[in-house]
Design a protein around this motif. Structure first.
Motif, mmCIF file in Angstrom:
data_model
loop_
_atom_site.group_PDB
_atom_site.id
_atom_site.type_symbol
_atom_site.label_atom_id
_atom_site.label_comp_id
_atom_site.label_asym_id
_atom_site.label_seq_id
_atom_site.Cartn_x
_atom_site.Cartn_y
_atom_site.Cartn_z
ATOM 1 N N TRP A 1 62.643 60.616 47.523
ATOM 2 C CA TRP A 1 61.737 61.342 46.023
ATOM 3 C C TRP A 1 61.604 62.903 45.831
ATOM 4 O O TRP A 1 60.939 63.175 45.192
ATOM 5 N N GLU A 2 62.259 63.155 46.994
ATOM 6 C CA GLU A 2 61.975 64.466 46.235
ATOM 7 C C GLU A 2 62.625 65.612 46.031
ATOM 8 O O GLU A 2 64.119 64.788 46.642
ATOM 9 N N LEU B 1 73.448 60.690 43.484
ATOM 10 C CA LEU B 1 74.057 61.414 41.867
ATOM 11 C C LEU B 1 73.330 60.956 41.173
ATOM 12 O O LEU B 1 72.957 61.969 40.115
ATOM 13 N N PRO B 2 72.184 59.708 40.593
ATOM 14 C CA PRO B 2 71.522 60.168 39.749
ATOM 15 C C PRO B 2 70.410 60.579 40.076
ATOM 16 O O PRO B 2 70.318 60.891 38.302
ATOM 17 N N LEU B 3 69.916 60.930 40.602
ATOM 18 C CA LEU B 3 68.968 61.656 40.506
ATOM 19 C C LEU B 3 69.043 63.211 40.700
ATOM 20 O O LEU B 3 68.520 64.360 40.063
ATOM 21 N N LEU B 4 70.072 63.448 41.532
ATOM 22 C CA LEU B 4 71.564 64.860 41.343
ATOM 23 C C LEU B 4 70.610 65.630 39.562
ATOM 24 O O LEU B 4 70.497 66.427 39.345
ATOM 25 N N VAL B 5 71.772 64.349 38.981
ATOM 26 C CA VAL B 5 72.566 64.002 37.253
ATOM 27 C C VAL B 5 70.596 64.428 36.635
ATOM 28 O O VAL B 5 70.393 65.670 35.967
ATOM 29 N N ARG B 6 69.172 63.709 37.134
ATOM 30 C CA ARG B 6 68.479 64.183 37.101
ATOM 31 C C ARG B 6 67.376 65.133 36.997
ATOM 32 O O ARG B 6 66.434 66.005 35.964
ATOM 33 N N THR C 1 66.767 54.148 37.408
ATOM 34 C CA THR C 1 67.325 53.241 36.735
ATOM 35 C C THR C 1 68.768 52.964 36.643
ATOM 36 O O THR C 1 69.684 53.918 36.552
ATOM 37 N N LYS C 2 68.622 52.105 36.469
ATOM 38 C CA LYS C 2 69.885 51.715 35.815
ATOM 39 C C LYS C 2 70.502 52.719 34.599
ATOM 40 O O LYS C 2 71.961 53.345 34.325
ATOM 41 N N GLU C 3 69.532 53.140 33.615
ATOM 42 C CA GLU C 3 70.118 53.892 32.366
ATOM 43 C C GLU C 3 70.503 55.236 33.029
ATOM 44 O O GLU C 3 71.589 56.590 33.180
ATOM 45 N N ASP C 4 69.769 56.242 34.795
ATOM 46 C CA ASP C 4 70.006 57.424 35.359
ATOM 47 C C ASP C 4 71.413 56.896 35.511
ATOM 48 O O ASP C 4 72.336 58.115 35.947
ATOM 49 N N ALA C 5 71.621 56.171 36.513
ATOM 50 C CA ALA C 5 72.716 55.967 36.794
ATOM 51 C C ALA C 5 74.082 55.744 36.021
ATOM 52 O O ALA C 5 75.465 56.107 36.432
ATOM 53 N N ALA D 1 75.183 59.740 35.522
ATOM 54 C CA ALA D 1 75.606 59.683 35.815
ATOM 55 C C ALA D 1 77.398 59.911 36.248
ATOM 56 O O ALA D 1 78.057 60.451 36.766
ATOM 57 N N LEU D 2 77.844 58.447 35.754
ATOM 58 C CA LEU D 2 78.627 58.154 35.781
ATOM 59 C C LEU D 2 79.673 59.108 34.534
ATOM 60 O O LEU D 2 80.972 59.579 34.967
#
Length: 456
Positions: A47-48, A73-78, A129-133, A136-137
């Motif tokens: 979460w960090e 990866l989704p968090l990295l992109v976020r 979320t699914k949108e975050d994932a 990332a793709l």
């Protein structure tokens, strides 16, 4: 003189959360981008924000598609990453499946926690979320195994087959004349579905996994053990539940059971594969035949013999089915997925057996079962476990100590430094001693968030 900073952002002093950041003035590379699993203190780190400027990263290089190597990866992109995410064709397909599934599970668990009020957080939120994932793709870019990729004027990378799971590689990064070798997760020398790992021949700096650095896998007769468990389930009119990693282990189990049936060693007992993610991974095996040993005919015969579950409604039909049966379901460490429903409903029956395969990280439900737990916390409530628990360690997709040493045997030079990563501390200390004894190499066990400077 050029300088390189190496940031150990995960899988340092622990098994999961692989992230290694190479930072130079010319190019910035993150090798793997995984989620932490297991111990709560580690999971909280998911979460960090990372302690680096994520927007400066040029490339993420994925050794393979497991959650503890790609799940962040989704968090990295976020957080602002806009570079390229590179991996082999099967790795990117596996990563896509795993990220979409992980996001779905995150959303479902947050929804359930809010509905049943068992979370301390109000409201409980998904990690992503699914949108975050899906976003990332968009940064995925396929590379070919064995190709030398130019990343900058003085940097190139090569992805080389290393077994473990379909698409899995180790990565050689050549930077200003120095070679940095990241083992990823090294596969077995002999595997039912995959070829033996290729071996590096030169490494100035070697980053090697040490999951099983302190032991040798037992010489188990897998067919004999599976036959015995199946016959016990038939005799007890019970269910054999096999929590399984959706990638490679699940397909390997399917293949083992199909072979036993073909050889008349087990009867035609109903076998259910209840893992939507695992079903999608099966399609990757069909899509990339050159990455594994199965022929197309074997693949289709195996799939036709086993019932592939598609809906959650079928899960409950299987639970209510009174026949003796085998259920293979995710996840492998019993951290989530449909296996939780089976254990919650059938785990308190003495006629049920649970077979654990592969590594069980600290504080996962799988590890607790191994250690003799008689109850598990599932969806906020404690569930009694009376099922007999068995463990097949030789089905692990990770090389053991002798196999890791074999993987390093072809290195012709003396590395300037060997970094032991992706292991529990006790395993790494034993492995460190073994490497020093065999090769005399200088080993270092990095701490989480340690930063080292290297002159190039």
């Amino acid at each position: 003189m050029k300088k390189l900073k190496i940031h150990f952002l995960g899988a340092s002093g622990t098994v999961t959360g692989s992230k290694f950041y190479l930072e130079t003035e010319e190019v910035k590379i993150l090798v793997d981008c995984g989620l932490f699993q297991g111990v709560k203190e580690l999971r909280k780190q998911n979460w960090e924000r990372l302690p680096i400027d994520v927007s400066e990263i040029d490339y993420v290089l994925l050794t393979h598609g497991h959650l503890d190597h790609c799940g962040y990866l989704p968090l990295l992109v976020r957080q602002g990453f806009r570079g390229k995410i590179l991996g082999t064709g099967p790795t990117l397909e596996i990563a896509r499946i795993i990220l979409e599934d992980s996001a779905k599970i995150q959303e479902e668990e947050a929804e359930r926690a809010n509905k049943e009020h068992y979370s301390k957080h109000n409201p409980a939120l998904p990690l992503y979320t699914k949108e975050d994932a899906a976003f990332a793709l968009k940064f995925f870019e396929r590379v070919e195994e064995g190709d030398n990729l130019v990343l900058s004027d003085n940097c190139s990378a090569t992805f080389l087959y290393n077994g473990h799971i379909i698409g899995s590689t180790y990565i050689e990064i050549d930077l200003h004349g120095k070679r940095f070798v990241f083992s990823g997760d090294v596969g077995r020398q002999e595997d039912e579905l995959l070829n033996a790992p290729k071996q590096p021949e030169w490494a100035d700096y070697l980053f090697v996994e040490s999951t099983y650095g302190d032991r040798q896998h037992p010489d188990e007769n897998v067919g004999h053990i599976l036959t015995g468990l199946v016959k016990d389930s038939l005799h007890n009119r019970g269910t054999l539940i096999i929590p399984s990693f959706a990638v490679e282990r699940l397909q390997s189990l399917m293949y083992q059971l199909w072979k036993l049936y073909k050889k008349n060693r087990i009867p035609n007992i109903p076998i259910f594969v209840d893992s939507p993610m695992g079903n999608n991974v099966l399609e990757v095996f069909e899509q990339f035949p050159s990455w594994h040993k199965l022929t197309l005919e074997e693949y289709h015969n195996m799939c036709n013999h086993i019932s592939i579950v598609s809906s959650y409604a079928e899960t409950w039909e299987i639970i209510d089915d009174p026949r003796p049966k085998i259920v293979i379901a995710g996840s492998g460490m019993v951290t989530g997925g449909r296996v939780l429903t089976y254990i919650k409903q059938l785990g308190d029956m003495e006629t049920t057996s649970i077979l654990l395969v592969g590594f069980q990280a600290e504080e996962t439900r799988g590890r607790k079962l191994l250690e003799g737990a008689t109850e598990l916390k599932i969806y906020g409530k404690y569930v009694s476990v009376k099922a007999k628990v068995n463990h097949l360690e030789s089905l692990s997709a990770h090389a053991d100590q002798p196999e890791l040493l074999t993987w390093m045997d072809s290195i012709k030079n003396i590395p300037e430094k060997v970094f032991l990563v992706h292991g529990e501390k006790a395993a790494m200390e034993v492995f460190k001693g073994k490497i020093h004894e065999k090769y005399g190499w200088n080993c270092h066990v990095p701490e989480m968030h340690e930063v080292l400077e290297v002159l190039l």
